[in-house]
Design a protein around this motif. Sequence first.
Motif, PDB file in Angstrom:
ATOM      1  N   THR A  23       0.905  -1.161   0.191  1.00 49.09           N
ATOM      2  CA  THR A  23      -0.054   0.043  -0.025  1.00 49.09           C
ATOM      3  C   THR A  23       0.790   1.303  -0.001  1.00 49.09           C
ATOM      4  OG1 THR A  23      -0.088   0.065   2.343  1.00 49.09           O
ATOM      5  CG2 THR A  23      -1.623  -1.036   1.248  1.00 49.09           C
ATOM      6  N   GLY A  24       2.255   1.226   0.377  1.00 50.17           N
ATOM      7  CA  GLY A  24       2.865   2.455   0.627  1.00 50.17           C
ATOM      8  C   GLY A  24       2.762   3.065   1.659  1.00 50.17           C
ATOM      9  N   ALA A  25       2.104   2.508   2.733  1.00 48.03           N
ATOM     10  CA  ALA A  25       1.749   3.036   3.995  1.00 48.03           C
ATOM     11  C   ALA A  25       3.297   3.481   4.689  1.00 48.03           C
ATOM     12  CB  ALA A  25       0.948   1.819   4.883  1.00 48.03           C
ATOM     13  N   ARG A  26       3.194   4.465   5.199  1.00 48.42           N
ATOM     14  CA  ARG A  26       4.523   5.092   5.556  1.00 48.42           C
ATOM     15  C   ARG A  26       4.879   4.377   7.227  1.00 48.42           C
ATOM     16  NH1 ARG A  26       9.555   5.829   4.910  1.00 48.42           N
ATOM     17  NH2 ARG A  26       9.354   4.140   6.579  1.00 48.42           N
ATOM     18  N   GLN A  27       3.638   4.329   8.031  1.00 49.03           N
ATOM     19  CA  GLN A  27       3.875   3.778   9.470  1.00 49.03           C
ATOM     20  C   GLN A  27       3.659   2.222   9.214  1.00 49.03           C
ATOM     21  OE1 GLN A  27       5.203   3.642  12.529  1.00 49.03           O
ATOM     22  NE2 GLN A  27       4.305   5.487  13.092  1.00 49.03           N
ATOM     23  N   VAL A  28       4.598   1.517  10.376  1.00 47.05           N
ATOM     24  CA  VAL A  28       4.207   0.030  10.146  1.00 47.05           C
ATOM     25  C   VAL A  28       2.863  -0.091  10.434  1.00 47.05           C
ATOM     26  CG1 VAL A  28       4.972  -2.181  11.274  1.00 47.05           C
ATOM     27  CG2 VAL A  28       6.492  -0.023  11.070  1.00 47.05           C
ATOM     28  N   PRO A  29       2.308  -1.126   9.455  1.00 44.96           N
ATOM     29  CA  PRO A  29       0.819  -1.421   9.879  1.00 44.96           C
ATOM     30  C   PRO A  29       0.492  -2.336  10.687  1.00 44.96           C
ATOM     31  CG  PRO A  29       1.523  -1.495   7.370  1.00 44.96           C
ATOM     32  CD  PRO A  29       2.656  -1.502   8.135  1.00 44.96           C
ATOM     33  N   ILE A  30      -0.505  -2.575  11.264  1.00 51.88           N
ATOM     34  CA  ILE A  30      -0.831  -3.577  12.271  1.00 51.88           C
ATOM     35  C   ILE A  30      -1.456  -4.677  11.567  1.00 51.88           C
ATOM     36  CG2 ILE A  30      -2.396  -4.154  14.208  1.00 51.88           C
ATOM     37  CD1 ILE A  30      -2.560  -1.029  14.743  1.00 51.88           C
ATOM     38  N   TYR A  31      -0.438  -5.912  11.310  1.00 51.92           N
ATOM     39  CA  TYR A  31      -1.054  -6.835  10.705  1.00 51.92           C
ATOM     40  C   TYR A  31      -1.628  -7.962  11.493  1.00 51.92           C
ATOM     41  CZ  TYR A  31       2.107  -5.655   6.769  1.00 51.92           C
ATOM     42  OH  TYR A  31       2.788  -5.077   5.748  1.00 51.92           O
ATOM     43  N   GLN A  32      -2.880  -7.847  11.679  1.00 58.16           N
ATOM     44  CA  GLN A  32      -3.944  -8.326  12.606  1.00 58.16           C
ATOM     45  C   GLN A  32      -4.311  -9.732  11.879  1.00 58.16           C
ATOM     46  OE1 GLN A  32      -4.301  -6.821  15.793  1.00 58.16           O
ATOM     47  NE2 GLN A  32      -4.795  -8.867  16.259  1.00 58.16           N
ATOM     48  N   THR A  33      -3.523 -10.655  11.714  1.00 58.72           N
ATOM     49  CA  THR A  33      -3.690 -11.785  11.065  1.00 58.72           C
ATOM     50  C   THR A  33      -3.026 -12.973  11.816  1.00 58.72           C
ATOM     51  OG1 THR A  33      -3.795 -13.174   8.969  1.00 58.72           O
ATOM     52  CG2 THR A  33      -1.970 -11.702   9.637  1.00 58.72           C
ATOM     53  N   THR A  34      -3.711 -14.153  11.927  1.00 54.23           N
ATOM     54  CA  THR A  34      -3.295 -15.186  12.531  1.00 54.23           C
ATOM     55  C   THR A  34      -2.207 -15.986  11.450  1.00 54.23           C
ATOM     56  OG1 THR A  34      -4.893 -16.613  11.775  1.00 54.23           O
ATOM     57  CG2 THR A  34      -5.209 -15.693  13.896  1.00 54.23           C
ATOM     58  N   SER A  35      -2.363 -16.090  10.120  1.00 52.84           N
ATOM     59  CA  SER A  35      -1.853 -17.074   9.112  1.00 52.84           C
ATOM     60  C   SER A  35      -1.618 -16.234   8.118  1.00 52.84           C
ATOM     61  CB  SER A  35      -2.668 -18.237   9.175  1.00 52.84           C
ATOM     62  OG  SER A  35      -3.932 -17.881   8.643  1.00 52.84           O
ATOM     63  N   TYR A  36      -0.936 -16.673   6.900  1.00 55.43           N
ATOM     64  CA  TYR A  36      -0.405 -16.286   5.887  1.00 55.43           C
ATOM     65  C   TYR A  36      -0.345 -17.183   4.636  1.00 55.43           C
ATOM     66  CZ  TYR A  36       1.585 -13.198   9.402  1.00 55.43           C
ATOM     67  OH  TYR A  36       1.560 -12.469  10.735  1.00 55.43           O
ATOM     68  N   VAL A  37      -0.724 -16.903   3.656  1.00 61.17           N
ATOM     69  CA  VAL A  37      -0.905 -17.800   2.461  1.00 61.17           C
ATOM     70  C   VAL A  37       0.416 -18.066   1.829  1.00 61.17           C
ATOM     71  CG1 VAL A  37      -1.921 -18.015   0.248  1.00 61.17           C
ATOM     72  CG2 VAL A  37      -3.384 -16.897   1.899  1.00 61.17           C
ATOM     73  N   PHE A  38       0.412 -19.488   1.593  1.00 62.16           N
ATOM     74  CA  PHE A  38       1.772 -19.903   0.976  1.00 62.16           C
ATOM     75  C   PHE A  38       1.566 -19.982  -0.645  1.00 62.16           C
ATOM     76  CE2 PHE A  38       1.211 -22.522   4.797  1.00 62.16           C
ATOM     77  CZ  PHE A  38       2.127 -21.853   5.703  1.00 62.16           C
ATOM     78  N   ARG A  39       2.904 -19.521  -1.018  1.00 61.75           N
ATOM     79  CA  ARG A  39       2.882 -19.378  -2.549  1.00 61.75           C
ATOM     80  C   ARG A  39       2.624 -20.756  -3.322  1.00 61.75           C
ATOM     81  NH1 ARG A  39       7.660 -16.531  -1.517  1.00 61.75           N
ATOM     82  NH2 ARG A  39       8.648 -18.446  -2.357  1.00 61.75           N
ATOM     83  N   ASP A  40       2.982 -21.832  -2.615  1.00 64.41           N
ATOM     84  CA  ASP A  40       2.783 -23.070  -3.231  1.00 64.41           C
ATOM     85  C   ASP A  40       3.102 -24.051  -2.084  1.00 64.41           C
ATOM     86  OD1 ASP A  40       5.624 -23.274  -3.567  1.00 64.41           O
ATOM     87  OD2 ASP A  40       5.322 -22.594  -5.601  1.00 64.41           O
ATOM     88  N   ALA A  41       2.989 -25.507  -2.311  1.00 69.60           N
ATOM     89  CA  ALA A  41       3.460 -26.500  -1.599  1.00 69.60           C
ATOM     90  C   ALA A  41       4.946 -26.463  -1.044  1.00 69.60           C
ATOM     91  CB  ALA A  41       2.970 -27.839  -1.986  1.00 69.60           C
TER      92      ALA A  41
END
Length: 428
Positions: A23-41
């Motif tokens: 997004t170009g956000a200047r301040q460090v965003p709050i990544y309020q997430t439990t998990s992250y999508v993997f590109r592949d196996a």
Amino acid sequence: MSDSHLGFDTLAVHAGADPDPATGARQVPIYQTTSYVFRDADHAARLFNLEEVGFIYSRLTNPTVAALANRVAALEGAAGGIACSSGHAAQIMALFPLMGPGCNVVSSSRLYGGTITQFSHTIRRFGWEAKFVDTDDLDAVEAAIDENTRALFCETIANPGGYVTDLDAMAAIADRAGIPLIVDNTTATPWLCRPIDHGATLVVHSATKYLTGNGTVTGGVVVDSGKFDWSASDKFPSLSQPEPAYHGLTFAGLGPMAFTFHSIAIGLRDLGMTMNPQGAHYTLMGIETLGLRMERHVKNARVVAEWLEKDARIDSVTYAGLPSSPYRERAERIVPKGAGALFTVGVKGGYDACVKLVESLKLFSHVANLGDTRSLIIHPASTTHRQLEEDQQVKAGAAPNLVRISIGIEDVQDIIADLDQGLSAATA
């Protein structure tokens, strides 16, 4: 330009994070997430095998929390860091890769009361032990080390007494014993002292205090110098021996980031002492003004300590920045910018006068915290050090006739005026 060439205040604002690539956000965003999508196996497998650095699950790593750990590591001159749920969690996280049943840590007897309780009682449930020694007695420190000792532990500026530890001497003892020196740098912050520059291996912080600076966050940070050779002996098998959970990976083989990777992949995975991303965000914002705040904290503390020392209602002031302090010379070497803003005051009239003083102050807040922008006061013997026997309280610098004050950034004359009226009520 590398971080090593940047000044403290620049690092406090910029280290550990770039503008958000999405997004170009200047301040460090709050990544309020439990998990992250993997590109592949294959990507997922490489992450779980520690063959690639990335995000898997927020109990382990989170972009906001990682930014905080990286920023504190940069300020401390460390190779890496781990942010966790509290200062107490940081202490356990620091010891966890080093200790095992039957092992001990040689610790300063002049520590925060909660740390003494944690080391005296709670860690025994892991089969660990703490040996408490006056770190001013270097011969006693060295004599306390035995074949089962896995670390030395001390505070840069002791809470509550404001005593300054000779970190260079402690590091020399640790080096001779082949064990790491762990330094709690909460009350000094890296603005006043970088313990790694004095030979420390690991540095711990309660981010709850000066790093955040506004009483909104409970958090902790551990940073690693990356300079200790974990394979030099068989004392640290968690780091030097193959790890079954990762197909025989040896963490020491990962180089300067060995301790950091172990603390994430094993410590946070299994202990779960995870910092929440919103808390990390608040602490990141607090650190941006750390240098400005610490300069004011120290300036105010020096003026208040000098005023208190001259007051007939006061028995003693433990501020190491006073010319009369036995720690003055050491403070000029270890914390040359100033002796912090935390110290104890002996009040004439003893325990009862201390309680009356606490109850009579109006600007000061009576809280179990320190390092806030506000001036704070507490009577350790009846609160933070209440679980200790009186002789332990005295050894810890929390005798019954003492109050602990944390000087804030208010106008210093207002701080003094509040103490003046409070002392009048307490000693009437």
